[in-house]
Motif scaffolding. Structure first.
Motif, short mmCIF file in Angstrom:
data_model
loop_
_atom_site.label_atom_id
_atom_site.label_comp_id
_atom_site.label_asym_id
_atom_site.label_seq_id
_atom_site.Cartn_x
_atom_site.Cartn_y
_atom_site.Cartn_z
N VAL A 22 -0.27 -3.18 -16.45
CA VAL A 22 -0.98 -2.04 -15.88
C VAL A 22 -2.00 -2.53 -14.86
N GLY A 23 -2.37 -1.65 -13.94
CA GLY A 23 -3.32 -2.00 -12.89
C GLY A 23 -4.76 -1.83 -13.34
N MET A 24 -5.67 -1.86 -12.39
CA MET A 24 -7.09 -1.74 -12.68
C MET A 24 -7.46 -0.37 -13.24
N THR A 25 -6.68 0.65 -12.92
CA THR A 25 -6.96 2.00 -13.42
C THR A 25 -6.37 2.24 -14.80
N GLY A 26 -5.60 1.30 -15.33
CA GLY A 26 -4.99 1.45 -16.63
C GLY A 26 -3.65 2.14 -16.60
N GLN A 27 -3.09 2.34 -15.40
CA GLN A 27 -1.80 2.99 -15.26
C GLN A 27 -0.74 1.97 -14.86
N PRO A 28 0.49 2.14 -15.36
CA PRO A 28 1.58 1.27 -14.92
C PRO A 28 1.98 1.59 -13.48
N PRO A 29 2.77 0.75 -12.84
CA PRO A 29 3.17 1.02 -11.45
C PRO A 29 3.99 2.30 -11.33
N ARG A 30 3.99 2.90 -10.13
CA ARG A 30 4.71 4.16 -9.91
C ARG A 30 6.22 3.98 -9.99
N SER A 31 6.72 2.82 -9.62
CA SER A 31 8.15 2.54 -9.75
C SER A 31 8.34 1.16 -10.36
N TYR A 32 9.43 1.00 -11.09
CA TYR A 32 9.74 -0.26 -11.78
C TYR A 32 11.17 -0.62 -11.43
#
Length: 79
Positions: A22-32
């Motif tokens: 996850v990124g700095m905001t705590g969300q995973p990337p928009r696409s994987y």
């Protein structure tokens, strides 16, 4: 780095729960993107529904493999 478990729906990873960075905001990337030999499988992030999915974030399979639509800023051109 922090990881979060995310469920995958559709495609070759259907039903699997995988730890995703996850990124700095705590969300995973928009696409994987999952590379598999000559093929590439693309998944897009969506909110998981309580009771229906095991994780707060769900990646759904995109058979076309198109990038997700981003914000449309008035000063930038798309395409």
């Amino acid at each position: 780095m922090r990881h979060e478990e995310c469920e995958f729906v559709g495609g070759p990873l259907d039903g699997r729960v995988i730890e995703v960075i996850v990124g700095m905001t705590g969300q995973p990337p928009r696409s994987y993107t999952v590379p598999a030999g000559e093929h590439r499988y693309v998944y897009h992030r969506e909110h998981g529904e309580r009771g229906k999915h095991r994780t707060p974030w769900v990646f759904t399979f995109d058979p076309d493999g198109k990038p997700p639509a981003g914000p449309k800023w008035p000063w930038s051109k798309r395409g």
